[in-house]
Design a protein around this motif. Structure first.
Motif, PDB file in Angstrom:
ATOM      1  N   GLY A 221       0.808  -1.203   0.000  1.00 50.41           N
ATOM      2  CA  GLY A 221       0.000   0.000   0.000  1.00 50.41           C
ATOM      3  C   GLY A 221       0.845   1.258   0.000  1.00 50.41           C
ATOM      4  N   PRO A 222       0.223   2.383  -0.219  1.00 49.30           N
ATOM      5  CA  PRO A 222       0.953   3.652  -0.273  1.00 49.30           C
ATOM      6  C   PRO A 222       1.477   4.069   1.093  1.00 49.30           C
ATOM      7  CG  PRO A 222      -1.406   4.056  -0.296  1.00 49.30           C
ATOM      8  CD  PRO A 222      -1.229   2.571  -0.405  1.00 49.30           C
ATOM      9  N   THR A 223       2.505   4.897   1.070  1.00 46.16           N
ATOM     10  CA  THR A 223       3.021   5.480   2.307  1.00 46.16           C
ATOM     11  C   THR A 223       3.486   6.901   2.017  1.00 46.16           C
ATOM     12  OG1 THR A 223       4.477   5.098   4.225  1.00 46.16           O
ATOM     13  CG2 THR A 223       5.419   4.684   2.042  1.00 46.16           C
ATOM     14  N   GLY A 224       3.368   7.764   3.013  1.00 48.99           N
ATOM     15  CA  GLY A 224       3.765   9.154   2.844  1.00 48.99           C
ATOM     16  C   GLY A 224       2.754   9.990   2.084  1.00 48.99           C
ATOM     17  N   GLY A 225       1.493   9.555   2.063  1.00 51.81           N
ATOM     18  CA  GLY A 225       0.479  10.277   1.310  1.00 51.81           C
ATOM     19  C   GLY A 225      -0.521  10.999   2.193  1.00 51.81           C
ATOM     20  N   LEU A 226      -1.249  11.914   1.584  1.00 55.38           N
ATOM     21  CA  LEU A 226      -2.329  12.633   2.231  1.00 55.38           C
ATOM     22  C   LEU A 226      -3.606  12.336   1.454  1.00 55.38           C
ATOM     23  CD1 LEU A 226      -3.620  14.737   4.122  1.00 55.38           C
ATOM     24  CD2 LEU A 226      -2.804  16.513   2.559  1.00 55.38           C
ATOM     25  N   TYR A 227      -4.674  11.975   2.177  1.00 59.76           N
ATOM     26  CA  TYR A 227      -5.889  11.514   1.519  1.00 59.76           C
ATOM     27  C   TYR A 227      -7.131  12.207   2.069  1.00 59.76           C
ATOM     28  CZ  TYR A 227      -2.849   7.903  -0.285  1.00 59.76           C
ATOM     29  OH  TYR A 227      -1.829   7.266  -0.918  1.00 59.76           O
ATOM     30  N   PHE A 228      -8.147  12.221   1.228  1.00 61.72           N
ATOM     31  CA  PHE A 228      -9.485  12.682   1.611  1.00 61.72           C
ATOM     32  C   PHE A 228     -10.474  11.828   0.838  1.00 61.72           C
ATOM     33  CE2 PHE A 228     -13.090  15.685   0.617  1.00 61.72           C
ATOM     34  CZ  PHE A 228     -13.658  15.639   1.892  1.00 61.72           C
ATOM     35  N   ARG A 229     -11.331  11.145   1.569  1.00 63.78           N
ATOM     36  CA  ARG A 229     -12.295  10.220   0.960  1.00 63.78           C
ATOM     37  C   ARG A 229     -11.614   9.219   0.040  1.00 63.78           C
ATOM     38  NH1 ARG A 229     -17.249  14.588  -0.156  1.00 63.78           N
ATOM     39  NH2 ARG A 229     -17.752  14.905   2.065  1.00 63.78           N
ATOM     40  N   ARG A 230     -10.519   8.659   0.528  1.00 56.90           N
ATOM     41  CA  ARG A 230      -9.706   7.625  -0.137  1.00 56.90           C
ATOM     42  C   ARG A 230      -9.003   8.109  -1.401  1.00 56.90           C
ATOM     43  NH1 ARG A 230     -11.738   1.425   0.425  1.00 56.90           N
ATOM     44  NH2 ARG A 230     -12.675   1.539   2.521  1.00 56.90           N
ATOM     45  N   ARG A 231      -9.041   9.392  -1.658  1.00 64.97           N
ATOM     46  CA  ARG A 231      -8.347   9.929  -2.831  1.00 64.97           C
ATOM     47  C   ARG A 231      -7.202  10.836  -2.394  1.00 64.97           C
ATOM     48  NH1 ARG A 231     -13.325  11.583  -6.962  1.00 64.97           N
ATOM     49  NH2 ARG A 231     -14.207   9.475  -7.152  1.00 64.97           N
ATOM     50  N   PRO A 232      -6.106  10.858  -3.171  1.00 63.07           N
ATOM     51  CA  PRO A 232      -4.989  11.741  -2.798  1.00 63.07           C
ATOM     52  C   PRO A 232      -5.426  13.199  -2.733  1.00 63.07           C
ATOM     53  CG  PRO A 232      -4.290  10.140  -4.451  1.00 63.07           C
ATOM     54  CD  PRO A 232      -5.789  10.023  -4.356  1.00 63.07           C
ATOM     55  N   LEU A 233      -4.892  13.889  -1.752  1.00 63.39           N
ATOM     56  CA  LEU A 233      -5.171  15.308  -1.565  1.00 63.39           C
ATOM     57  C   LEU A 233      -3.851  16.057  -1.659  1.00 63.39           C
ATOM     58  CD1 LEU A 233      -7.273  17.506  -0.683  1.00 63.39           C
ATOM     59  CD2 LEU A 233      -6.605  17.004   1.672  1.00 63.39           C
ATOM     60  N   ALA A 234      -3.822  17.130  -2.427  1.00 64.58           N
ATOM     61  CA  ALA A 234      -2.590  17.904  -2.578  1.00 64.58           C
ATOM     62  C   ALA A 234      -2.157  18.491  -1.242  1.00 64.58           C
ATOM     63  CB  ALA A 234      -2.791  19.013  -3.610  1.00 64.58           C
ATOM     64  N   TRP A 235      -0.857  18.385  -0.962  1.00 65.35           N
ATOM     65  CA  TRP A 235      -0.339  18.903   0.310  1.00 65.35           C
ATOM     66  C   TRP A 235      -0.478  20.424   0.358  1.00 65.35           C
ATOM     67  CZ3 TRP A 235       0.698  15.534   4.030  1.00 65.35           C
ATOM     68  CH2 TRP A 235       1.055  14.229   3.709  1.00 65.35           C
TER      69      TRP A 235
END
Length: 235
Positions: A221-235
């Motif tokens: 699975g991914p690591t070091g990411g930011l998510y919202f409603r299971r989708r990547p969110l821009a930092w």
């Protein structure tokens, strides 16, 4: 404790979003340690899960108290022989509308001590337990307000604390990528809790879904990411 059963600690999980995350993790089959600043509140919330046939226990944990954090994580490791999942949900928002140029520095100190330092000390206490078994999932609760794309005025110490959590997430993910420990952050959006100030767009149960997903990621699975409603969110 069954070898296949994951052990999860959710900070600030006696109400609101944390409580929903704890229930969601318990429904996946994990044993969840429900935590609150008082022993009574932690056990009361855990008893609700137990009454529904879920696996849970309560433990006092104040993330602003280093001794409390160390004791809680050590107790989990000793009692269960593993600590697989940490969801850093506990936090405060006490400076709504505060401007950086005229900040109440006591509120700034309290916010940073709880939100960033508290989250950080929970991570440093949990990681050694995770490394013992070569497995870990750390999920940090952040906010859209801590991203550069939505950085603006007001709630300055809250924004800074969540931006700090985003940075910490990236650094820990890079450090732990070879240890079987995945570290991610997610924003719940405006959840119908006492922190929403009446401007909610989702329920705690709806928001909890992303955190449960990140806490149960497969090894690739991914690591070091930011998510919202299971989708990547821009930092």
């Amino acid at each position: 404790m069954s070898e296949a059963k994951r052990v999860a600690v959710v900070t600030g999980s006696n109400r609101g979003l944390g409580k929903a995350i704890a229930r969601g993790l318990a429904e996946t089959g994990a044993h969840v340690i429900v935590t609150a600043r008082t022993e009574e509140a932690a056990h009361r919330a855990a008893d609700e899960l137990l009454a529904d046939g879920l696996s849970a226990s309560g433990h006092q944990l104040d993330i602003a108290d280093p001794a409390s954090v160390a004791r809680a994580m050590a107790d989990v490791g000793y009692q269960y022989g593993q600590l697989d999942i940490l969801v850093n949900n506990a936090g405060i928002a006490i400076d709504r509308g505060q401007a950086a140029a005229s900040a109440d520095m006591e509120k700034v100190r309290a916010t940073l001590e709880t939100n960033i330092m508290g989250t950080w000390r929970c991570c440093t206490a949990a990681i050694p337990e995770m490394k013992k078994n070569g497995y870990g999932r750390i999920v940090n609760v952040t906010s859209h307000m801590g991203t550069f794309g939505e950085m603006g005025t007001g709630s300055v110490s809250y924004r800074v604390s969540k931006a700090g959590i985003n940075t910490l997430t990236c650094i820990l993910a890079a450090e732990l990528k070879d240890d079987g420990i995945l570290v991610n952050a997610a924003s719940p959006g405006k959840v119908d809790t006492r922190l929403a100030y009446g401007k909610a767009n989702s329920t705690p149960d709806e928001a909890a879904d992303t955190f449960v997903w990140l806490a149960t990621l497969p090894p690739d699975g991914p690591t070091g990411g930011l998510y919202f409603r299971r989708r990547p969110l821009a930092w």
